[in-house]
Design a protein around this motif. Structure first.
Motif, PDB file in Angstrom:
ATOM      1  N   THR A  17      74.278  31.777 -36.577  1.00 48.80           N
ATOM      2  CA  THR A  17      75.382  32.086 -37.484  1.00 48.80           C
ATOM      3  C   THR A  17      76.345  33.073 -36.839  1.00 48.80           C
ATOM      4  O   THR A  17      77.572  32.940 -36.956  1.00 48.80           O
ATOM      5  N   ALA A  18      75.804  34.060 -36.139  1.00 45.37           N
ATOM      6  CA  ALA A  18      76.656  35.023 -35.437  1.00 45.37           C
ATOM      7  C   ALA A  18      77.529  34.315 -34.401  1.00 45.37           C
ATOM      8  O   ALA A  18      78.737  34.602 -34.282  1.00 45.37           O
ATOM      9  N   ASP A  19      76.941  33.375 -33.671  1.00 47.39           N
ATOM     10  CA  ASP A  19      77.711  32.626 -32.669  1.00 47.39           C
ATOM     11  C   ASP A  19      78.815  31.805 -33.331  1.00 47.39           C
ATOM     12  O   ASP A  19      79.928  31.689 -32.791  1.00 47.39           O
ATOM     13  N   ASP A  20      78.508  31.235 -34.501  1.00 44.11           N
ATOM     14  CA  ASP A  20      79.527  30.461 -35.229  1.00 44.11           C
ATOM     15  C   ASP A  20      80.691  31.366 -35.643  1.00 44.11           C
ATOM     16  O   ASP A  20      81.857  30.953 -35.595  1.00 44.11           O
ATOM     17  N   LEU A  21      80.378  32.585 -36.064  1.00 44.44           N
ATOM     18  CA  LEU A  21      81.437  33.519 -36.455  1.00 44.44           C
ATOM     19  C   LEU A  21      82.338  33.847 -35.269  1.00 44.44           C
ATOM     20  O   LEU A  21      83.558  33.970 -35.407  1.00 44.44           O
ATOM     21  N   VAL A  22      81.730  33.988 -34.102  1.00 42.50           N
ATOM     22  CA  VAL A  22      82.510  34.271 -32.890  1.00 42.50           C
ATOM     23  C   VAL A  22      83.364  33.072 -32.504  1.00 42.50           C
ATOM     24  O   VAL A  22      84.568  33.193 -32.239  1.00 42.50           O
ATOM     25  N   GLU A 150      71.600  24.772 -40.223  1.00 47.85           N
ATOM     26  CA  GLU A 150      71.015  25.727 -41.161  1.00 47.85           C
ATOM     27  C   GLU A 150      71.485  27.126 -40.798  1.00 47.85           C
ATOM     28  O   GLU A 150      71.524  27.492 -39.620  1.00 47.85           O
ATOM     29  N   GLY A 151      71.817  27.921 -41.812  1.00 45.44           N
ATOM     30  CA  GLY A 151      72.143  29.308 -41.556  1.00 45.44           C
ATOM     31  C   GLY A 151      70.944  30.082 -41.059  1.00 45.44           C
ATOM     32  O   GLY A 151      71.050  30.980 -40.218  1.00 45.44           O
ATOM     33  N   PHE A 152      69.746  29.715 -41.570  1.00 44.24           N
ATOM     34  CA  PHE A 152      68.507  30.332 -41.120  1.00 44.24           C
ATOM     35  C   PHE A 152      67.366  29.319 -41.036  1.00 44.24           C
ATOM     36  O   PHE A 152      66.719  29.191 -40.021  1.00 44.24           O
ATOM     37  N   GLY A 153      67.107  28.595 -42.105  1.00 44.71           N
ATOM     38  CA  GLY A 153      66.005  27.637 -42.108  1.00 44.71           C
ATOM     39  C   GLY A 153      64.748  28.201 -42.738  1.00 44.71           C
ATOM     40  O   GLY A 153      63.645  28.104 -42.190  1.00 44.71           O
ATOM     41  N   VAL A 171      68.343  22.469 -32.978  1.00 39.86           N
ATOM     42  CA  VAL A 171      69.740  22.890 -33.028  1.00 39.86           C
ATOM     43  C   VAL A 171      69.939  23.939 -34.121  1.00 39.86           C
ATOM     44  O   VAL A 171      69.056  24.197 -34.925  1.00 39.86           O
ATOM     45  N   SER A 172      71.141  24.527 -34.116  1.00 39.38           N
ATOM     46  CA  SER A 172      71.516  25.530 -35.107  1.00 39.38           C
ATOM     47  C   SER A 172      70.518  26.692 -35.055  1.00 39.38           C
ATOM     48  O   SER A 172      70.072  27.087 -33.984  1.00 39.38           O
ATOM     49  N   SER A 173      70.149  27.236 -36.194  1.00 40.76           N
ATOM     50  CA  SER A 173      69.264  28.401 -36.223  1.00 40.76           C
ATOM     51  C   SER A 173      67.789  28.041 -36.167  1.00 40.76           C
ATOM     52  O   SER A 173      66.937  28.932 -36.037  1.00 40.76           O
TER      53      SER A 173
END
Length: 243
Positions: A17-22, A150-153, A171-173
């Motif tokens: 999620t942090a990477d997505d924000l960046v 997923e934001g976390f899973g 993939v994702s979180s």
């Protein structure tokens, strides 16, 4: 996006999620604090065999089955899972139970079940009350979660905490939660999922190892750690305000 830019600090529940924000909102990485979620160990843990047997009997569950929990919607990637499941020989696959309410674009999921004539083996049971989740996780031979985002899973963590082997996407979180436990697979490769399901069915030694490793990894994710990291983020924000 505007709120994130105005904030002194931004809290993200995973590095993904942090990477997505960046990458998507152009938020500076050094402004983001990652605070992974936790689980309630008094709720999600291995249960006594007699309690699981009573639950299974009350719900007329198969002796062995695989479980998915989540809203039925495209990002959960269930059509891919069903395509992979259908390619597993009937002698090497377990009943698959889908727990979760219907979201959007669910027609393709049920159409895929019909195309492969899976209605007798794949059951959609609808929404599962939170208080019943530990019993479902404990009763399942494995938890299968092919989500693409997923934001976390959290369901993956809950399943591991109950001692249930996990198959999930890489993939994702999701890899942040699963780590090296269970299996993490490309979400767009049904052949890999077919192979994994066959191993899951026949390899009791692997299931035992995945159970042990999952329990160990789950213990790393506590709400106390989440709270402390959140407090640390607030302290950073307060220090920046003072400056």
């Amino acid at each position: 996006a505007l709120t994130c830019r105005r904030a002194k600090r931004v809290i993200a529940i995973s590095q993904s999620t942090a990477d997505d924000l960046v990458n998507l909102l152009d938020i500076p990485a050094d402004k983001i604090d990652v605070t992974p979620l936790g689980y309630d160990a008094s709720t999600y843990h291995p249960l006594p065999a007699d309690q699981i047997n009573d639950f299974s009997t009350a719900h007329d569950l198969p002796e062995r089955f695989w479980l998915f929990v989540g809203t039925l919607e495209p990002r959960k990637n269930l059509v891919m899972l069903l395509n992979a499941y259908a390619q597993v020989p009937k002698s090497e696959r377990l009943p698959l139970i889908l727990g979760g309410g219907k979201g959007w674009m669910v027609d393709e999921i049920f159409a895929t079940m019909d195309r492969y004539q899976l209605r007798d083996e794949v059951k959609h049971i609808g929404f599962i009350p939170t208080e019943d989740l530990p019993l479902w996780y404990n009763s399942a031979e494995a938890f299968i979660y092919p989500s693409v985002f997923e934001g976390f899973g959290l369901p993956v963590l809950e399943a591991m905490a109950c001692g249930t082997p996990v198959l999930t996407s890489n993939v994702s979180s999701l890899p942040e939660v699963a780590g090296d436990t269970g299996m993490t697979l490309p979400p767009n490769d049904p052949n890999r999922w077919t192979t994994a399901l066959r191993q899951l069915y026949g390899d009791a030694e692997w299931r035992a190892l995945a159970r042990k490793q999952g329990l160990q990894r789950a213990r790393q994710f506590t709400w106390e750690r989440t709270a402390q990291l959140t407090i640390d983020s607030y302290r950073k924000a307060m220090d920046e305000v003072k400056v």
